[in-house]
Design a protein around this motif. Sequence first.
Motif, PDB file in Angstrom:
ATOM      1  N   ASP A  26       0.857  -1.186   0.000  1.00  0.00           N
ATOM      2  CA  ASP A  26       0.000   0.000   0.000  1.00  0.00           C
ATOM      3  C   ASP A  26       0.893   1.235   0.000  1.00  0.00           C
ATOM      4  OD1 ASP A  26       0.819   0.541   2.673  1.00  0.00           O
ATOM      5  OD2 ASP A  26      -0.858  -0.595   3.485  1.00  0.00           O
ATOM      6  N   ALA A  27       0.301   2.378  -0.171  1.00  0.00           N
ATOM      7  CA  ALA A  27       1.066   3.614  -0.336  1.00  0.00           C
ATOM      8  C   ALA A  27       1.987   3.873   0.846  1.00  0.00           C
ATOM      9  CB  ALA A  27       0.102   4.791  -0.528  1.00  0.00           C
ATOM     10  N   ALA A  28       1.480   3.665   2.056  1.00  0.00           N
ATOM     11  CA  ALA A  28       2.281   3.941   3.247  1.00  0.00           C
ATOM     12  C   ALA A  28       3.493   3.027   3.333  1.00  0.00           C
ATOM     13  CB  ALA A  28       1.415   3.804   4.497  1.00  0.00           C
ATOM     14  N   ALA A  29       3.296   1.749   3.005  1.00  0.00           N
ATOM     15  CA  ALA A  29       4.404   0.787   3.090  1.00  0.00           C
ATOM     16  C   ALA A  29       5.469   1.093   2.042  1.00  0.00           C
ATOM     17  CB  ALA A  29       3.873  -0.630   2.920  1.00  0.00           C
ATOM     18  N   ILE A  30       5.041   1.484   0.840  1.00  0.00           N
ATOM     19  CA  ILE A  30       6.005   1.828  -0.214  1.00  0.00           C
ATOM     20  C   ILE A  30       6.803   3.063   0.187  1.00  0.00           C
ATOM     21  CG2 ILE A  30       6.277   2.550  -2.615  1.00  0.00           C
ATOM     22  CD1 ILE A  30       3.658   0.989  -3.201  1.00  0.00           C
ATOM     23  N   ALA A  31       6.108   4.055   0.697  1.00  0.00           N
ATOM     24  CA  ALA A  31       6.781   5.289   1.103  1.00  0.00           C
ATOM     25  C   ALA A  31       7.763   5.018   2.240  1.00  0.00           C
ATOM     26  CB  ALA A  31       5.744   6.330   1.521  1.00  0.00           C
ATOM     27  N   ALA A  32       7.366   4.183   3.205  1.00  0.00           N
ATOM     28  CA  ALA A  32       8.236   3.874   4.337  1.00  0.00           C
ATOM     29  C   ALA A  32       9.471   3.111   3.879  1.00  0.00           C
ATOM     30  CB  ALA A  32       7.465   3.069   5.379  1.00  0.00           C
ATOM     31  N   ALA A  33       9.281   2.184   2.953  1.00  0.00           N
ATOM     32  CA  ALA A  33      10.401   1.363   2.483  1.00  0.00           C
ATOM     33  C   ALA A  33      11.395   2.168   1.662  1.00  0.00           C
ATOM     34  CB  ALA A  33       9.870   0.198   1.653  1.00  0.00           C
ATOM     35  N   THR A  34      10.889   3.107   0.863  1.00  0.00           N
ATOM     36  CA  THR A  34      11.737   3.818  -0.095  1.00  0.00           C
ATOM     37  C   THR A  34      12.174   5.201   0.375  1.00  0.00           C
ATOM     38  OG1 THR A  34       9.813   4.766  -1.229  1.00  0.00           O
ATOM     39  CG2 THR A  34      10.609   2.610  -2.003  1.00  0.00           C
TER      40      THR A  34
END
Length: 491
Positions: A31-39
């Motif tokens: 989801d958007a939050a997980a992608i943002a947190a990872a990258t």
Amino acid sequence: MSPPALSNAVSSALIQWPREPRDALGLALWDAAAIAAATGGTASGDFQCAGVEMDSRDVRPGDLFVALKGEAMDGHRFVETAFARGAAAALVERPVAGPHVLVADTTAALHALAAAARDRASAVRIAVTGSVGKTGVKEAIFAALDRASRGQAHRSVRSYNNHVGVPLSLARMPARARFGVFEMGMNHAGELAALAQQVRPQVAVVTTIAPAHIENLGSEEAIADAKAEVFGGLMPGGTAIIPADSPHCERLCAHARAAGAKIVLFGRAAHADVRLLDAIPAANGGSLVTADMGDTRLCYSVAEPGEHWIANSLAVMAAVRAAGGDLAAAGLALGEMGGLKGRGARHRITAPGGHALLIDESYNANPASMRATLHQLGQTPATRRVAVLGSMKELGDFAPRFHAQLAEPLAEARVDYAILVGEEMRALASALGKGAAGALAGGLSFAHCDNPAEAIAALAEYGLTGGDAVLVKGSNSVGLGRLVAHFAGAV
């Protein structure tokens, strides 16, 4: 039991169903939050993604499209195409009109996403490399583990085995996966070390060592050293699975010991931990294999024909056991596997007098795999045997010798007609036309073609008849998949 009582019993059973930590994980891949947190990026809004893709032509509805920038191509040019094909969002370096995560560097972001996928899942990760057979072995290990885990295994698709394909495959691994199987390839020293550090496998398999990519590495010993780099990425206590019959076995073992790995050898040799006891032909063209696993013996069928698949099956069994998988499920998977496109798929072609068999090995070729598949052609019942052989690439100064040496396996396979395709195949054409080599090949008839179109015309002119067996093998860049598609239809 009355319906209300039955309903209550079912509800009670559901309530008592054991729960695991992975049950609390989300069902969406990202989801958007997980992608943002990872990258370390910034999301434009909320969204969920079901897949990750870097080629806009392959985007499916729900995918995250990663706009990679290369020397010759910028993925940002295809963001609109990706959205038109149903992408849920894009990973980009500049704002776009659509859901996205904005990052400084999309390549670095893909690697970060891969690392996050690796770290969030409790999956046992298996790395597969080798000069020959890595894609087939990867697929077989996946089939075995997927069967045993009821669909909770993941693997790299196609031959996504390089510096882009491996992180992409990792980024696609669901958080709920129990197993992950990753193919790793290389052309130069140092490449596998980087890939192994990305995956950090618990199990690493080397299928075999052969003179593939010898142009860049110079010797088989150097190839063995480069393949052994995979052991350096093993998790503490990891297992290195090594071919016992390879002349480079001890060299590989030395690297594995230096990495602190547990070593499991597979093969025919007496010192193998997973040792072949017997293999007899099966009715379907495959083999019935009996193997000694040390504390137990296994008997299973291998659907794929050929001596090389007998050895491959031992590597599969070793990997499945090391990963904590089910050996019975592995045996069933090996018995049901069919040939992969470009890697052993078999096609029945309507021809005068019945059907001809076309064996599609058009995706890859090196001296070892050429010999193995020609040997299998010689074991295939046929009225006539035809070999369509494309050039073997990345052999450098060794190319003329390795191509000319194919005269012997052609003769041993009792090939009636050969179509040789590509500049490098001129060395084999010359060998077949000379006295000693020509006598060795029994006066084999052959044609030399510059490209697949000429090869198609040559095979059409030769004319297939019922009972013929045709092997098509060459490096992928030669393009013999076009010949397969022409004679076998859309494949």
